[in-house]
Design an enzyme around this catalytic site. Structure first.
Site, PDB file in Angstrom:
ATOM      1  N   HIS A  60      23.019  56.309  43.965  1.00  0.00           N
ATOM      2  CA  HIS A  60      23.650  57.535  44.451  1.00  0.00           C
ATOM      3  C   HIS A  60      24.350  58.309  43.330  1.00  0.00           C
ATOM      4  O   HIS A  60      25.186  59.170  43.605  1.00  0.00           O
ATOM      5  CB  HIS A  60      24.662  57.200  45.544  1.00  0.00           C
ATOM      6  CG  HIS A  60      24.084  56.411  46.679  1.00  0.00           C
ATOM      7  ND1 HIS A  60      23.011  56.854  47.398  1.00  0.00           N
ATOM      8  CD2 HIS A  60      24.415  55.191  47.182  1.00  0.00           C
ATOM      9  CE1 HIS A  60      22.709  55.953  48.334  1.00  0.00           C
ATOM     10  NE2 HIS A  60      23.537  54.928  48.208  1.00  0.00           N
ATOM     11  N   ASP A 114      29.059  48.144  53.532  1.00  0.00           N
ATOM     12  CA  ASP A 114      30.217  48.599  52.759  1.00  0.00           C
ATOM     13  C   ASP A 114      31.516  48.380  53.522  1.00  0.00           C
ATOM     14  O   ASP A 114      32.516  47.919  52.959  1.00  0.00           O
ATOM     15  CB  ASP A 114      30.057  50.084  52.416  1.00  0.00           C
ATOM     16  CG  ASP A 114      28.918  50.340  51.448  1.00  0.00           C
ATOM     17  OD1 ASP A 114      28.968  49.812  50.335  1.00  0.00           O
ATOM     18  OD2 ASP A 114      27.985  51.064  51.816  1.00  0.00           O
ATOM     19  N   HIS A 224      19.640  56.696  52.354  1.00  0.00           N
ATOM     20  CA  HIS A 224      18.894  55.451  52.113  1.00  0.00           C
ATOM     21  C   HIS A 224      17.546  55.502  52.817  1.00  0.00           C
ATOM     22  O   HIS A 224      17.026  54.484  53.261  1.00  0.00           O
ATOM     23  CB  HIS A 224      19.674  54.228  52.621  1.00  0.00           C
ATOM     24  CG  HIS A 224      21.095  54.178  52.190  1.00  0.00           C
ATOM     25  ND1 HIS A 224      22.144  54.596  52.993  1.00  0.00           N
ATOM     26  CD2 HIS A 224      21.655  53.769  51.022  1.00  0.00           C
ATOM     27  CE1 HIS A 224      23.277  54.426  52.351  1.00  0.00           C
ATOM     28  NE2 HIS A 224      23.015  53.941  51.151  1.00  0.00           N
ATOM     29  N   ASP A 416      18.902  31.881  61.851  1.00  0.00           N
ATOM     30  CA  ASP A 416      19.679  31.318  60.729  1.00  0.00           C
ATOM     31  C   ASP A 416      21.140  31.072  61.065  1.00  0.00           C
ATOM     32  O   ASP A 416      21.901  30.614  60.222  1.00  0.00           O
ATOM     33  CB  ASP A 416      19.573  32.235  59.508  1.00  0.00           C
ATOM     34  CG  ASP A 416      20.207  33.600  59.731  1.00  0.00           C
ATOM     35  OD1 ASP A 416      20.299  34.369  58.756  1.00  0.00           O
ATOM     36  OD2 ASP A 416      20.601  33.906  60.866  1.00  0.00           O
ATOM     37  N   SER A 459      27.716  37.598  59.891  1.00  0.00           N
ATOM     38  CA  SER A 459      28.683  36.659  60.457  1.00  0.00           C
ATOM     39  C   SER A 459      29.587  36.081  59.369  1.00  0.00           C
ATOM     40  O   SER A 459      30.793  35.878  59.590  1.00  0.00           O
ATOM     41  CB  SER A 459      27.966  35.531  61.196  1.00  0.00           C
ATOM     42  OG  SER A 459      27.134  34.804  60.325  1.00  0.00           O
TER      43      SER A 459
END
Length: 587
Positions: A60, A114, A224, A416, A459
């Site tokens: 960016h 972010d 993006h 997972d 998580s």
């Protein structure tokens, strides 16, 4: 799309680009290990100045390292291309690379990765005793309220004006509260929308299948390659008309974010997404200005164009319009005056003065790295034997439950979750085998470090933010004398953690996430001070997820709901409840 590049290794490209910032602005330094560009501690700087830390994924440029310098930001943290930096990188910047005596504002753009990672660093900074505020820039109007939902508006080029305003206020001696409030005020009066003729290409990667057909333009395209509101014919006049309508139509309940009044003044910024020639960008600016004056009776008092926040080689542009509201800060500190104030940052259109070159220092600056284990001691006490017994019981339940958690997550997720929980539990078990002090905050910080190093994904970030906030919540109860960590002390700290976590994730009970177990446990413990009753509440919350339709996380995208609705709980909530049940049984 343009797929030819001078670099084929994006990692090498990012590192060289960041290092180049120090070659063009000698008042800055580069921490290569953590990808941080920051103001040199041996460069001139006003005392007792609020520090501003920003950053985000690379690709960016000139954001975000290009906005580090006197009068703007104090540090910028870079991730890989289009990926958030890690919480550890950001922590280094906020605690070790900028002065903290007047407080720190951490301010990324509003993207999930972010927000989680910069939020985690915010909690770590607070837990270290540093006054820290967090704000996520969100100025996009193209994806309206209905589509953006709980995530909210994306952060686009208007954020540059927010950084410029708060940077100037901090340089002028503004307090942390004033700088934080100004960021919110400018954001509340900011409108941005972008459009592009084509998707961008990341060096070293193959050609993506999804492209924009010739003759069309993506209205509202993100930075993006995210889609916008729709695609339209690539006619500049009609495209600008549509973009301005989405920004300024006050009858549109989905996008009317800023109210207009007669006599309002505006600041207009036209941003190049990376691949538009200066000639075309100038023509775009002319068309935007023409339609603003003609159709909306808006004649901006300031107009700037250039390359401020890009999407690699994006063949598009964005329009940012700021309503210049009253800051209430007094003479010399209006929005316009703050944006007009000088700044020594390469991304902002102002030259680096001769004085900086004359004071150039070529030797690397001395830096100090902090460690959470070295954080200030606390008076919140708990017998290490109790910690090992209670925590160990919960961890054992988590490890034992891994096959079931994995089975559930294979049905409704990506499979997972159980492995990630087990990996984290085993790592904490290893920590419990080592000597622990009775300083509970110190122990919590050591656990946080383990979680951050071994648990990844969403998580892992959520648990790390929660535990950082828990350490802060425990420290907040330290009044200078020994305090035993009773159930009441834990309950208050957990309540604080839930509130802190809510700043960085929109997940709430009812969204089919681990919050369906976590929030009932914390709320019930706060009300009853009974761990067993609280664990029962978490169990009920987990059971309720069986009948819920997911609104967040990967389960949103999993089909075949008729086969598992009513049968399979949320895997994250189930795993957490196993941990909480283990704790309840041990007390």
């Amino acid at each position: 799309m343009q797929t030819k590049h001078f670099f084929t290794d994006p990692t090498h490209l990012v590192m060289t680009a960041l290092n180049s910032i120090t070659l063009t602005n000698p008042s800055l330094a580069f921490d290569a290990e953590h990808k941080i560009v920051y103001r040199r501690p041996d460069a001139p700087r006003k005392a007792k100045k609020v520090s501003i830390v920003t950053g985000g994924g690379s690709g960016h440029e000139p954001a975000f390292a290009g906005y580090v310098g006197q009068g703007l930001c104090d540090a910028a943290v870079a991730g890989t291309v289009f990926a958030s930096p890690s919480a550890e990188q950001i922590r280094r910047a906020a605690i070790d690379r900028v002065p903290t005596d007047a407080g720190v504002l951490i301010i990324p753009n509003n993207y999930t990765g972010d927000v989680l990672n910069f939020g985690m660093a915010t909690e770590k900074s607070r837990a270290a005793g540093i006054r820290t505020e967090f704000f996520a820039i969100n100025d996009d109007v193209s994806v309206g309220r209905k589509k953006s939902g709980k995530v909210g508006r994306r952060g686009l080029s208007g954020g540059v004006l927010i950084l410029k305003s708060i940077g100037a206020l901090a340089e002028a001696g503004g307090t942390l509260d004033e700088v934080y409030a100004l960021a919110q005020l400018v954001n509340d009066n900011m409108l941005t929308i972008g459009s592009s003729l084509e998707h961008v290409h990341i060096p070293g990667r193959g050609v993506p299948e999804d492209t924009i057909p010739p003759g069309q333009i993506e209205i509202g395209m993100g930075i993006h390659n995210e889609p916008g509101s729709h695609r339209d014919k690539a006619d500049l006049v009609s495209v600008v008309s549509t973009m301005l309508s989405q920004m300024l139509d006050e009858t549109d309940p989905d996008r009317a974010y800023v109210s207009r009044k007669t006599g309002d003044d505006y600041f207009l910024l036209i941003n190049n997404l990376g691949g538009v020639s200066p000639l075309e960008l100038s023509g775009i600016l002319d068309e935007v200005h023409r339609q603003l004056v003609r159709d909306y009776k808006i004649k901006p008092v300031r107009v700037i164009q250039g390359t401020f926040l890009t999407s690699l080689n994006g063949l598009g542009f964005s329009i940012s319009l700021l309503r210049l509201a009253d800051t209430g800060l007094g003479p010399g500190k209006s929005m316009l005056e703050l944006i007009d104030a000088p700044a020594e940052a390469l991304g902002w259109p102002a030259p680096i003065p001769t004085s900086v070159w004359e004071n150039r220092i070529d030797t690397p600056p001395k830096v100090q790295n902090s460690d959470l284990a070295e954080s200030p001691p606390s008076n919140v006490k708990l017998d290490p034997a109790v910690i090992k017994k209670v925590l160990g019981a919960g961890l054992a339940r988590v490890i034992k439950a891994e096959p079931e958690v994995t089975r559930f997550d294979t049905i409704v997720g990506d499979g997972d979750c159980g492995v990630g929980l087990k990996r984290g539990a085993e790592a904490i078990q290893d920590l419990l085998e080592k000597p622990l002090s009775d300083d509970l905050v110190n122990t919590m910080n050591r656990i946080v470090t383990v979680v951050e190093n071994v648990m990844d994904g969403t998580s892992g970030a959520i648990y790390a933010i929660f535990l950082n906030a828990l350490a802060h919540g425990l420290r907040e109860q330290d009044k200078g004398s020994a305090l035993q960590a009773s159930t009441e002390v834990w309950a208050k700290a957990l309540k604080h953690s839930v509130t802190a976590l809510g700043k960085y994730t929109p997940a709430k009970p009812g969204d089919r996430t681990l919050m369906d177990a976590l929030v009932p446990f914390c709320d019930t413990l706060f009300e009853t001070h009974d761990v067993r009753v609280a664990a029962e509440a978490a169990q009920k919350g987990t059971e309720s997820t069986k009948s819920m339709k997911a609104s967040l996380g990967r389960s949103v995208y999993v089909g075949g709901e008729s086969e598992w609705i009513g049968k399979v709980p949320d895997p994250g909530a189930y795993g957490l409840t196993e941990f909480l049940n283990g704790i309840a049984e041990s007390v």
